[in-house]
Scaffold this motif. Structure first.
Motif, PDB file in Angstrom:
ATOM      1  N   GLN A 199     106.660  34.178  74.818  1.00 49.00           N
ATOM      2  CA  GLN A 199     106.906  35.054  73.672  1.00 49.00           C
ATOM      3  C   GLN A 199     106.598  36.482  74.118  1.00 49.00           C
ATOM      4  OE1 GLN A 199     105.537  33.936  69.703  1.00 49.00           O
ATOM      5  NE2 GLN A 199     104.989  31.924  70.491  1.00 49.00           N
ATOM      6  N   LEU A 200     107.639  37.284  74.197  1.00 54.49           N
ATOM      7  CA  LEU A 200     107.540  38.665  74.651  1.00 54.49           C
ATOM      8  C   LEU A 200     108.330  39.563  73.714  1.00 54.49           C
ATOM      9  CD1 LEU A 200     108.396  38.020  78.415  1.00 54.49           C
ATOM     10  CD2 LEU A 200     106.105  38.478  77.518  1.00 54.49           C
ATOM     11  N   GLN A 201     108.019  40.847  73.742  1.00 50.07           N
ATOM     12  CA  GLN A 201     108.798  41.817  72.969  1.00 50.07           C
ATOM     13  C   GLN A 201     109.991  42.269  73.817  1.00 50.07           C
ATOM     14  OE1 GLN A 201     106.456  44.547  70.283  1.00 50.07           O
ATOM     15  NE2 GLN A 201     104.840  43.987  71.726  1.00 50.07           N
ATOM     16  N   LEU A 202     110.876  41.339  74.010  1.00 50.85           N
ATOM     17  CA  LEU A 202     112.031  41.544  74.870  1.00 50.85           C
ATOM     18  C   LEU A 202     113.192  40.809  74.234  1.00 50.85           C
ATOM     19  CD1 LEU A 202     112.867  42.660  77.736  1.00 50.85           C
ATOM     20  CD2 LEU A 202     112.402  40.356  78.587  1.00 50.85           C
ATOM     21  N   GLY A 203     114.327  41.483  74.102  1.00 52.40           N
ATOM     22  CA  GLY A 203     115.457  40.885  73.419  1.00 52.40           C
ATOM     23  C   GLY A 203     115.873  39.549  73.983  1.00 52.40           C
ATOM     24  N   THR A 204     115.930  39.437  75.305  1.00 55.32           N
ATOM     25  CA  THR A 204     116.351  38.184  75.923  1.00 55.32           C
ATOM     26  C   THR A 204     115.364  37.060  75.639  1.00 55.32           C
ATOM     27  OG1 THR A 204     115.340  39.016  77.965  1.00 55.32           O
ATOM     28  CG2 THR A 204     117.730  39.185  77.760  1.00 55.32           C
ATOM     29  N   ALA A 205     114.077  37.405  75.521  1.00 57.59           N
ATOM     30  CA  ALA A 205     113.076  36.384  75.206  1.00 57.59           C
ATOM     31  C   ALA A 205     113.238  35.897  73.769  1.00 57.59           C
ATOM     32  CB  ALA A 205     111.670  36.945  75.420  1.00 57.59           C
ATOM     33  N   HIS A 206     113.515  36.806  72.860  1.00 58.86           N
ATOM     34  CA  HIS A 206     113.725  36.427  71.459  1.00 58.86           C
ATOM     35  C   HIS A 206     114.956  35.539  71.304  1.00 58.86           C
ATOM     36  CE1 HIS A 206     110.581  38.766  69.553  1.00 58.86           C
ATOM     37  NE2 HIS A 206     110.949  39.844  70.211  1.00 58.86           N
ATOM     38  N   GLN A 207     115.988  35.823  72.081  1.00 58.58           N
ATOM     39  CA  GLN A 207     117.257  35.120  71.944  1.00 58.58           C
ATOM     40  C   GLN A 207     117.259  33.742  72.599  1.00 58.58           C
ATOM     41  OE1 GLN A 207     119.956  37.902  73.761  1.00 58.58           O
ATOM     42  NE2 GLN A 207     119.470  39.507  72.268  1.00 58.58           N
ATOM     43  N   LEU A 208     116.374  33.527  73.573  1.00 59.79           N
ATOM     44  CA  LEU A 208     116.433  32.293  74.352  1.00 59.79           C
ATOM     45  C   LEU A 208     116.329  31.023  73.508  1.00 59.79           C
ATOM     46  CD1 LEU A 208     116.677  30.927  77.090  1.00 59.79           C
ATOM     47  CD2 LEU A 208     114.192  31.161  77.366  1.00 59.79           C
ATOM     48  N   PRO A 209     115.346  30.884  72.593  1.00 60.15           N
ATOM     49  CA  PRO A 209     115.263  29.637  71.833  1.00 60.15           C
ATOM     50  C   PRO A 209     116.541  29.320  71.058  1.00 60.15           C
ATOM     51  CG  PRO A 209     113.241  30.902  71.580  1.00 60.15           C
ATOM     52  CD  PRO A 209     114.220  31.788  72.280  1.00 60.15           C
ATOM     53  N   ALA A 228      98.713  39.165  67.966  1.00 58.15           N
ATOM     54  CA  ALA A 228      99.785  40.069  67.586  1.00 58.15           C
ATOM     55  C   ALA A 228     100.373  40.726  68.827  1.00 58.15           C
ATOM     56  CB  ALA A 228      99.248  41.137  66.640  1.00 58.15           C
ATOM     57  N   PRO A 229     101.668  41.030  68.810  1.00 55.45           N
ATOM     58  CA  PRO A 229     102.267  41.744  69.941  1.00 55.45           C
ATOM     59  C   PRO A 229     101.540  43.059  70.194  1.00 55.45           C
ATOM     60  CG  PRO A 229     103.974  40.901  68.479  1.00 55.45           C
ATOM     61  CD  PRO A 229     102.660  40.689  67.777  1.00 55.45           C
ATOM     62  N   ALA A 230     101.396  43.418  71.440  1.00 53.11           N
ATOM     63  CA  ALA A 230     100.685  44.648  71.813  1.00 53.11           C
ATOM     64  C   ALA A 230     101.448  45.882  71.341  1.00 53.11           C
ATOM     65  CB  ALA A 230     100.484  44.698  73.322  1.00 53.11           C
ATOM     66  N   HIS A 237     102.354  37.396  74.031  1.00 55.45           N
ATOM     67  CA  HIS A 237     101.507  37.109  72.876  1.00 55.45           C
ATOM     68  C   HIS A 237     101.568  35.645  72.450  1.00 55.45           C
ATOM     69  CE1 HIS A 237     105.434  38.589  71.355  1.00 55.45           C
ATOM     70  NE2 HIS A 237     105.283  37.686  70.404  1.00 55.45           N
ATOM     71  N   GLY A 238     102.272  34.841  73.200  1.00 55.85           N
ATOM     72  CA  GLY A 238     102.355  33.415  72.930  1.00 55.85           C
ATOM     73  C   GLY A 238     103.405  32.784  73.821  1.00 55.85           C
ATOM     74  N   SER A 239     103.679  31.523  73.587  1.00 55.78           N
ATOM     75  CA  SER A 239     104.697  30.840  74.376  1.00 55.78           C
ATOM     76  C   SER A 239     105.275  29.700  73.555  1.00 55.78           C
ATOM     77  CB  SER A 239     104.127  30.322  75.698  1.00 55.78           C
ATOM     78  OG  SER A 239     103.183  29.293  75.463  1.00 55.78           O
ATOM     79  N   GLY A 240     106.328  29.111  74.070  1.00 56.43           N
ATOM     80  CA  GLY A 240     106.965  28.016  73.357  1.00 56.43           C
ATOM     81  C   GLY A 240     107.484  26.951  74.294  1.00 56.43           C
ATOM     82  N   LEU A 241     107.809  25.808  73.704  1.00 55.12           N
ATOM     83  CA  LEU A 241     108.400  24.691  74.431  1.00 55.12           C
ATOM     84  C   LEU A 241     109.639  24.227  73.682  1.00 55.12           C
ATOM     85  CD1 LEU A 241     105.195  22.553  75.108  1.00 55.12           C
ATOM     86  CD2 LEU A 241     106.348  24.049  76.751  1.00 55.12           C
TER      87      LEU A 241
END
Length: 279
Positions: A199-209, A228-230, A237-241
């Motif tokens: 979990q990052l403040q990055l567009g590609t990270a948000h879109q991946l799931p 909370a995001p920095a 700030h987190g991760s997912g599976l």
């Protein structure tokens, strides 16, 4: 990119989530006598010394496995994962942390097989050393695991779990994860796949799931947020599976365990979890 070394992050909150789920998936496979294969596209070194210079630099394990280490009142599925870590620390002190390959090896039965890929030369050599007593059950190659999925799937017993767990330091990893999972499902539609993502403040990270969800009919997506995001936009700030073909019992297990992980690993009021599924 070959600069990434997981030793800096071993035992952190993301490892706790990933390896707890890994134990659950392999326990499920062990419920039937028929053998299984475990495929790891980014196997790393296999095990990590938490008192090493790498691990102590940011001491990320202190916000992860260390917070569970002394807790004798964990839910049974979470305690099972901690027991896998304890098996590498026989003196009771938390000094070593097992990577995914070593956890899989400890849960593997005589007829089960591991196929491990690691491109980084140093970690590949360490992986061979850490798995040297595994014998014929394990095959290790210094290779690009994204590309090697097609060489091992489908496995001969038609049962197995594939872990896709890149560092995402190279932004192309987001694209390559999609391709690797699509390839894997096309070759082994009934197999289990687990993709770890940050979990990052990055567009590609948000879109991946969301992109992953379009590839499978039966899936489970669980996310653990620890803070909370920095304000500066940097850091995880987190991760997912994202799990394809999960056991039907996994969702209930996660509903039992995830609140505990939020309580134990959360750093501020933004800590929480989310669970979505289909099929």
């Amino acid at each position: 990119m070959l600069s990434y070394r997981h030793a800096f992050h071993a035992g952190n909150h993301a490892d706790v989530l990933k390896h707890f789920a890994l134990v659950q998936l392999l326990r499920h496979l062990n419920q039937k006598d028929k053998p299984w294969w475990y495929v790891d596209t980014h196997a790393g070194a296999g095990a990590y010394a938490l008192d090493s210079t790498y691990a102590k630099k940011n001491a990320e394990f202190e916000g992860g496995i260390s917070r569970l280490w002394q807790d004798a009142d964990l839910p049974a599925p979470l305690a099972d994962y901690v027991d896998q870590v304890r098996a590498l620390n026989l003196n009771g002190r938390l000094r070593h942390y097992p990577g995914s390959p070593l956890i899989a090896l400890k849960l593997a039965r005589p007829d089960d097989r591991l196929r491990l890929f690691e491109l980084h030369s140093t970690d590949h050599n360490l992986l061979q050393q850490n798995m040297r007593e595994a014998g014929h059950r394990v095959a290790i190659r210094q290779a690009d695991g994204f590309l090697e999925i097609k060489s091992v799937l489908p496995p001969p017993p038609r049962r197995g779990l594939t872990l896709i767990d890149p560092s995402y330091e190279d932004k192309q990893d987001y694209v390559r994860v999609i391709g690797a999972l699509k390839e894997g499902i096309s070759r082994f539609a009934t197999g289990m796949f687990m993709v770890w993502y940050p979990q990052l403040q990055l567009g590609t990270a948000h879109q991946l799931p969301e992109r992953l969800r379009k590839l499978a009919d039966k899936w489970l997506d669980v996310r653990l947020t620890v803070q909370a995001p920095a304000p500066d936009g940097f850091g995880m700030h987190g991760s997912g599976l994202f799990i394809v073909n999960p056991p039907f019992t996994l969702a209930d297990t996660l509903r039992q365990v995830m609140p505990v992980l939020v309580d134990k690993l959360g750093r501020d009021g933004a800590a929480g979890y989310a669970l979505d599924m289909a099929g």
